[in-house]
Design an enzyme around this catalytic site. Sequence first.
Site, PDB file in Angstrom:
ATOM      1  N   ASP A 300       0.828  -1.203   0.000  1.00  0.00           N
ATOM      2  CA  ASP A 300       0.000   0.000   0.000  1.00  0.00           C
ATOM      3  C   ASP A 300       0.864   1.256   0.000  1.00  0.00           C
ATOM      4  O   ASP A 300       1.948   1.287   0.584  1.00  0.00           O
ATOM      5  CB  ASP A 300      -0.899  -0.014   1.247  1.00  0.00           C
ATOM      6  CG  ASP A 300      -1.829   1.171   1.316  1.00  0.00           C
ATOM      7  OD1 ASP A 300      -2.710   1.280   0.451  1.00  0.00           O
ATOM      8  OD2 ASP A 300      -1.667   1.997   2.235  1.00  0.00           O
ATOM      9  N   GLU A 351       0.766  -0.425  -5.109  1.00  0.00           N
ATOM     10  CA  GLU A 351      -0.189   0.662  -5.328  1.00  0.00           C
ATOM     11  C   GLU A 351       0.638   1.937  -5.418  1.00  0.00           C
ATOM     12  O   GLU A 351       1.145   2.423  -4.408  1.00  0.00           O
ATOM     13  CB  GLU A 351      -1.203   0.767  -4.188  1.00  0.00           C
ATOM     14  CG  GLU A 351      -2.259   1.825  -4.451  1.00  0.00           C
ATOM     15  CD  GLU A 351      -2.720   2.558  -3.208  1.00  0.00           C
ATOM     16  OE1 GLU A 351      -3.748   3.241  -3.285  1.00  0.00           O
ATOM     17  OE2 GLU A 351      -2.057   2.472  -2.174  1.00  0.00           O
TER      18      GLU A 351
END
EC number: 2.4.1.18
Length: 622
Positions: A300, A351
């Site tokens: 993330d 991401e």
Amino acid sequence: MSNKDELYTFGIGENFHLQNYLGVHSENESFCFRVWAPNAENVQVIGDFTDWRNRPLQMNKNQAGVWEANSLDAREGDLYKYLVTRKGGQVVEKIDPMAVYMERRPGTASVIKVLRNKKWEDGLWMGRRKRLGFQKRPINIYEVHAGSWKKDDFGHPMTFSQLKDYLIPYLVEMNYTHVEFMPLMAHPLDMSWGYQLMGYFAFEHTYGTPEEFQDFVEACHKNNIGVLVDWVPGHFIQNDDALAYFDGTATYEYQNHDRAHNYRWGALNFDLGKNQVQSFLISSALFWIEHYHIDGIRVDAVSNMLYLDYDEGPWEANQFGDNRNLEGYYFLRKLNKVIKERHPNVMMIAEESTASTPITKDLESGGLGFDFKWNMGWMNDILRFYEEDPLYRQYDFNLVTFSFMYIFNENFVLAFSHDEVVHGKKSMMHKMWGDRYNQFAGLRNLYAYQMCHPGKKLLFMGSEFGQFLEWKYNDQLEWENLNDDMNQKMQRYTKQLNQFYKDHKCLWRIDDSFDGIEIIDADNKSETVLSFIRKDDKGDLLLCVFNMTPVERPNFTIGVPQAGIYEEVLNTEMEEFGGVWKNHNPVTKTQVATWKDYDHTLSFTLPALGASVWRIKRRLRK
């Protein structure tokens, strides 16, 4: 390793199974506690077995800053914390950073838990994963927030024991290849997304036990479903009882105040250049891969780890005078190197929202070594286009075609994730232009485009049946929508589209080069029609045509590279999917005619706001 070796490798950032040394471990008739707090004045263990602060267990510190103590009174299942005395005399209660389980909220204590050495029965899956890899395999991911997919009969989040009985059959029925979970590591709130972590080795209590999740993963593998988890190595929660300023000084976070504080998310940033932090984080990633047999990790907020100015707060340039976070860059390369050396067929997905750092290039080429990167640019452009009134789409046709300019700069995942259905952005269905009928037609068209466009696929839960409202993390999906005929047909469409993707190698065999795609016409702005061919390595092809306006186009003619008899294999406007077509286009023979650079043409009726995909039923000589 010996304790001496454990400490040495920990200190140089090369201890990748740190949980085998730090944390709590059963040793003969006692439990041994070890915690890293190098600048603490004193550390004691308190818990059920010490009557908490009444009889604290004193720990002893070694030269590496690790405190250690043994207890004959501790038992598995007991709650415990570390009582840390900081410089200046302040005393705080802290969790165990290496705990594998935490107390049920509102409590925040760690739990003494001996993890079982599971006898896994997923050998067929693991062998196939090793043999076939994933780059040239279909990857179609269903993204799930475990706490809000479906509630139990009492309105509580399902545990993984329950999800095994409900979610896995749904994944199989809907023809997904993988499921990806938003963070399953311990976090401090029930009603949250889970991205501010407090326990990097601890399984989130809300979702059951570590054993339940192991069994869930095993059951997924037996049903040919891969399992991915989200992981957050860039920042952590700033609660005083967790990792924050653990020993009173910057232990896990940066020494510099502005670099330590993440103003955007109200969190603290890991000091990714500190050796001990590298050992801690890489050990966490490997622990989830090895203990739970997961098939991939989505890292993330990679941009926050790569750029010093990504956050909203003040920042200082690096020694070269620019905005690169060099520690973050080298940590991510090291992370991927370590994981790929040990588990080459585990997916590493980033991401990341910028285009300046090569994310999926290999380490030898100066890249970060990830396998895939979410294509945030494609997602933003395509959603903006499909929200627009079709009357004006011809003027923004570049939003659809621009991705062909950079399509293979990275290995991409085309993700319609949880981020796109919250905070007033509307649900996927509600984003679409028009009345209810046209919204569903647009959504079917969009999903077909996603499936036919090069790149792996991801769709957030609820979007598969056209949930009308945004995702609510404190409630379950709007399963009652399926009482509506249009939602039922949307779900049926997604199910069949997913199977269509799996069945056609042209859509996934070559996802990383122009060998897998041939653009037929990306300039038809006036009609707002896009067409291309997807190809595999055996010579098979699919002709993919997308009509992005609600105007049916009879006798639509397009050039094709191969003479033959063509058969329509997908039409998004079929009645069974919620459209108005009762029958497919008839099988059609190409004609000899010049069309741009092609010597043969195919003519058919192109459905309004629909996608039409064709395969060659029989090749003809030119």
